[in-house]
Write an enzyme that holds these catalytic residues in place. Structure first.
Site, mmCIF file in Angstrom:
data_model
loop_
_atom_site.group_PDB
_atom_site.id
_atom_site.type_symbol
_atom_site.label_atom_id
_atom_site.label_comp_id
_atom_site.label_asym_id
_atom_site.label_seq_id
_atom_site.Cartn_x
_atom_site.Cartn_y
_atom_site.Cartn_z
ATOM 1 N N CYS A 34 0.829 -1.203 0.000
ATOM 2 C CA CYS A 34 0.000 0.000 0.000
ATOM 3 C C CYS A 34 0.864 1.254 0.000
ATOM 4 C CB CYS A 34 -0.985 0.016 1.168
ATOM 5 S SG CYS A 34 -0.299 0.539 2.741
ATOM 6 N N ASP A 36 2.571 2.604 2.515
ATOM 7 C CA ASP A 36 2.726 3.308 3.786
ATOM 8 C C ASP A 36 3.266 2.351 4.839
ATOM 9 O OD1 ASP A 36 1.656 5.801 2.903
ATOM 10 O OD2 ASP A 36 -0.347 4.960 3.063
ATOM 11 N N CYS A 59 3.023 8.568 1.977
ATOM 12 C CA CYS A 59 2.548 9.832 1.430
ATOM 13 C C CYS A 59 2.569 10.933 2.498
ATOM 14 C CB CYS A 59 1.127 9.656 0.892
ATOM 15 S SG CYS A 59 -0.074 9.305 2.188
ATOM 16 N N CYS A 103 -4.449 6.349 6.760
ATOM 17 C CA CYS A 103 -3.159 6.790 7.312
ATOM 18 C C CYS A 103 -3.281 7.031 8.814
ATOM 19 C CB CYS A 103 -2.686 8.060 6.623
ATOM 20 S SG CYS A 103 -2.327 7.853 4.876
#
Length: 144
Positions: A34, A36, A59, A103
């Site tokens: 993904c 992250d 990100c 996130c």
């Protein structure tokens, strides 16, 4: 995609970045699929989170949520850190776009993962205290 000023601030000037060499608990969540990955380091003294550092590969929202999450638990008792929710992180950042909510979930889970590691090092089963740390749902949203 619009980010709040707080998200942009924590992305461009992240707080508590780095490692703690003699950390009392280290947690890592996310995966390369993904994009992250968050790693949290905790220094705990007398039930208080004395210091917290993070390293995040991801990100801007992932970096901002990591930064904000560390700010929310630094200097606080373990119990307070255990109660930190992804919603609290989102609110502290004045919101996140819906596609970036995962996130904040990762940030919450990274802290819980580091606390679980801390309890394991004390010879205590962390699951009754920390709960089960779920896999990142966003990492599995590609049909696998």
């Amino acid at each position: 995609m619009l980010y709040s000023d707080k998200v942009l601030d924590h992305f461009t000037n992240p707080r508590n970045v780095g490692e703690i060499a003699d950390a009392d608990g280290i947690g890592e969540v996310g995966n390369a699929k993904c994009g992250d990955i968050m790693k949290m380091y905790l220094k705990i003294n007398g039930g208080m989170i004395e210091d917290v550092r993070f390293k995040t590969f991801g990100c801007g929202a992932a970096i901002a949520t990591s930064s904000m999450a560390t700010e929310l638990i630094k200097g606080k008792p373990i119990e307070e850190a255990l109660g930190l929710t992804n919603q609290a992180v989102v609110e502290a950042l004045d919101g996140l776009p819906a596609v970036k909510i995962h996130c904040s979930v990762l940030a919450e889970q990274a802290i819980k993962s580091a606390l679980a590691d801390y309890y394991r090092r004390q010879g205590i089963d962390p699951e009754p205290i920390v709960g089960k740390i779920e896999e990142c749902e966003a990492c599995h949203s590609d049909g696998e």
